[in-house]
Design an enzyme around this catalytic site. Structure first.
Site, PDB file in Angstrom:
ATOM      1  N   ASP A  46       0.814  -1.209   0.000  1.00 35.80           N
ATOM      2  CA  ASP A  46       0.000   0.000   0.000  1.00 35.80           C
ATOM      3  C   ASP A  46       0.855   1.270   0.000  1.00 35.80           C
ATOM      4  O   ASP A  46       0.699   2.122   0.855  1.00 35.80           O
ATOM      5  CB  ASP A  46      -0.897  -0.064   1.253  1.00 35.80           C
ATOM      6  N   GLU A  59       3.341  -8.577   7.206  1.00 37.74           N
ATOM      7  CA  GLU A  59       2.137  -9.298   6.809  1.00 37.74           C
ATOM      8  C   GLU A  59       2.334 -10.232   5.619  1.00 37.74           C
ATOM      9  O   GLU A  59       1.605 -10.132   4.624  1.00 37.74           O
ATOM     10  CB  GLU A  59       1.010  -8.301   6.491  1.00 37.74           C
ATOM     11  N   GLU A  66       0.623  -1.669  14.202  1.00 39.82           N
ATOM     12  CA  GLU A  66      -0.158  -0.793  13.322  1.00 39.82           C
ATOM     13  C   GLU A  66      -1.576  -0.739  13.847  1.00 39.82           C
ATOM     14  O   GLU A  66      -2.140  -1.772  14.239  1.00 39.82           O
ATOM     15  CB  GLU A  66      -0.227  -1.320  11.880  1.00 39.82           C
TER      16      GLU A  66
END
Ligand code: GCB
Length: 626
Positions: free
Chosen positions: A208, A449, A527
């Protein structure tokens, strides 16, 4: 990025390991420095530039653009170095360009570097994204795979071939991401000729942030003597008020007669000395390296001067800043100098208007000022290694760093094969080699992740175990349930009441409870956050308003405060500042989860966080009363 419908993404963790031992030396990556024996020449500024827009992106190689000035083989534009090239022009094809771009410039090399055969001249690129090939006067000197990390080549003999001519440096950089690159990506050709023009392709990515490209950090020429200090590794410890520095020095280029090591304190006073390529330095009345807000004198650095005297050659000298500190992890705590450390920090990006990911001192200093204003004591280099100068600032200011490799967006099963593993290992090796001596760096982050919901592949984890003294592996949740044998700290990213149960702040506490209960390790909420469009207001809060961002943070904070005295060892907001992403329906000109705008102006959440972090500093740090 977590998107609705892929709960797995949310559940996956990135897992960390605290480093322990000094790596074996095999080729150093010391930051270039000036001394009586070394010189540095920055090659930053305007370079000639051309993107290879040919259908196969191969014209530059077919026509050997590196053999002449780029101006002689076609049109060029001015391109600043360092900077991403994407946002420099008005041309959308350059912003979204995939493939080879070419840079070149001429450099006047000081005559003494050429005439003195005892001078070693090295060309160094701080980082370029993603694959680089470098030529000097038309001859290839090196190539390097991977962005975010430096690479270099010795060019002494080449520049002596034609001593009177300026030296021409050509760098070709390709930003294509494949299944084996880090981060991975895929190139997809759209073969339906009724819908797409011939040769139409897209670069797919699973992360992202905008895939900025170009020469992102300084290009330098630097010199060393022929016999030179190539690498230094230090490991520090202390007992009562005596510090201990174990060091290892490697000298290359010839035989070194003697190596003298001298340690000085901050004021330049002699502290200790030693001789030889490995050994120890005892520091009486040691001043430890402490994090910001944990001590009244954070970031204390000694200077370790390494002086080598070579037989019949000029000697060399390199001075390494050294912070003396220890790191330990128990089942419930993260200890710095045997004192519990609570991470109250941020996740960042190297990202700003116009420059993209290009190195920029004003931005860096502004960010440090903002972090200190906020009461931040730590950050994660999400999602790739940051510039060395940033880590040097962290060392000096006592800002603790979780140092992350570019292992982000590893979602495709084909990126779990040996080729990807080998490259991942090389990148980790380069990262550790570059950053091992920074006292601010307390953890290596192996991946963000990854698709760890896939079945475990024990062959891979075994390979990692055998190749490195430092354990840095990503493991699956299945492994976690068995007790997570490989990791010291679990970092959790979650976006409750944002990607899931949108708008339902009331469920955040329950979800967090469920998660935290599962992992019997110290946990950092690495996060959490919500997008907020600056200036958008609504009360009662609604998603995307500044009020909602505040309310969401508050609902997490309530849970953090209950867990803080148990196993919960830190919180890192996503994100410090808004940042650019690829275009898509989930992003309105970039990710807006910053508590500052991309231009570094505060949203309401910055004030909320500031209040909290200073309170935390007073409760968990070792601030002396004023
Ligand atoms: C995540 C990712 C980060 C994204 C963030 C988001 O889990 O680690 O790279 O930017 O979520 O805002 O979706």
């Amino acid at each position: 990025m977590s998107v609705p419908g892929s709960f797995a993404v949310l559940r996956v963790l990135w897992l960390l390991s605290v480093f322990g031992t000094v790596l074996p030396l095999d080729g150093g990556m010391l930051f270039p420095q000036e001394s009586s024996f070394r010189e540095v020449k920055e090659l930053n500024g305007l370079w000639d530039f051309r993107a290879d827009g040919s259908p196969n992106r191969n014209e530059g190689f077919e026509k050997a653009w590196h053999k002449r000035r780029l101006t002689e083989s076609g049109p060029v534009i001015e391109m600043p170095v360092p900077a991403s090239y994407n946002d420099i022009t008005q041309d959308p094809t350059l912003r979204d360009f995939i493939g080879w771009v070419w840079y070149d410039r001429e450099v006047a090399v000081p005559a003494r570097w050429i005439s003195n055969e005892g001078t070693r001249v090295v060309l160094r690129v701080g980082s370029a994204h993603y694959y680089s090939i470098v030529w000097v006067n038309g001859e290839k000197v090196t190539e390097h795979e991977g962005g975010h990390l430096p690479f270099e080549a010795e060019i002494s003999s080449l520049i002596r071939k034609e001593p009177t001519k300026p030296c021409r440096i050509t760098i070709a950089v390709n930003n294509t991401l494949t299944l084996e690159t880090l981060p991975p990506g895929t190139i997809q050709y759209m073969n339906d000729s009724s819908r797409y023009p011939d040769g139409f392709f897209v670069q797919n990515i699973h992360f992202d942030f905008f895939n900025y490209a170009g020469i992102h950090r300084s290009v330098l020429l630097y010199t060393t003597p022929k016999v030179y200090v190539d690498d230094i590794s230090v490991e520090t410890n202390f007992m009562d008020n005596t510090g201990l520095i174990r060091y290892k020095v490697s000298v290359q280029g010839g035989f070194s007669n003697t190596l003298n090591i001298t340690l000085m304190d901050k004021d330049g006073h002699f502290v200790a000395s030693s001789n030889g390529s490995s050994g120890g330095l005892r520091v009486v009345d040691v001043k430890l390296w402490w994090p910001y807000l944990m001590h009244e004198n954070p970031g204390y650095l000694y200077s370790m001067k390494v002086r080598q005297h070579a037989h019949r050659h000029v000697g060399d000298e390199y001075t390494l800043p050294v912070g003396i500190r220890t790191i330990n992890v128990t089942n419930t705590q993260f200890l710095i100098n045997n004192k519990p450390f609570y991470f109250h920090g941020v996740n960042k990006h190297e990202d700003s208007d116009i420059r993209g990911r290009g190195f920029d001192w004003p931005l860096i200093v502004k960010d440090f000022n903002l972090m200190k204003w906020l009461g931040v004591n730590s950050f994660r280099t999400s999602h790739y290694p940051y510039a060395e100068e940033i880590l040097q600032m962290c060392d000096c200011h006592g800002i603790v760093v979780i140092d992350e490799c570019p292992g982000v967006g590893i979602k495709d099963i084909r990126s779990f094969r040996n080729a990807s593993l080998s490259h991942h290992l090389v990148v980790m090796d380069e990262l550790v080699r570059r950053d091992k001596n920074h006292p601010s760096v307390v953890m290596w982050s192996v991946a963000n992740e990854p698709a760890s919901e896939m079945p475990p592949d024990f062959e891979h984890t075994k390979a990692l175990d055998q190749t490195r003294p430092v354990t840095y592996v990503t493991i699956t949740e299945a492994d976690m349930d068995k007790g997570g044998p490989y990791v010291d700290v679990v970092c959790v990213n979650s976006y409750f009441a944002w990607y899931f149960d949108q708008g339902r702040l009331d469920i955040v506490p329950l979800h967090l409870e469920n998660w935290y209960r599962k992992y019997q390790r110290p946990i950092i909420q690495s996060e959490y956050g919500a997008d907020a469009v600056p200036g958008l207001h609504m009360d009662p809060p609604m998603m995307f308003t500044e009020e909602y961002q505040n309310a969401l943070l508050q609902s997490y904070h309530d849970v953090f405060d209950q867990k803080r005295n148990q196993y919960f060892i830190g919180e890192l907001i996503w994100n410090f500042a808004d940042f650019m992403t690829a275009q898509g329906i989930y992003r309105v000109v970039g990710n807006k989860k910053g508590i500052f705008t991309r231009q570094r102006q505060p949203k309401a959440a910055a004030f909320l966080l500031r209040k909290r972090y200073w309170r935390l500093a007073n409760e968990t740090g070792r601030l002396l009363p004023d």
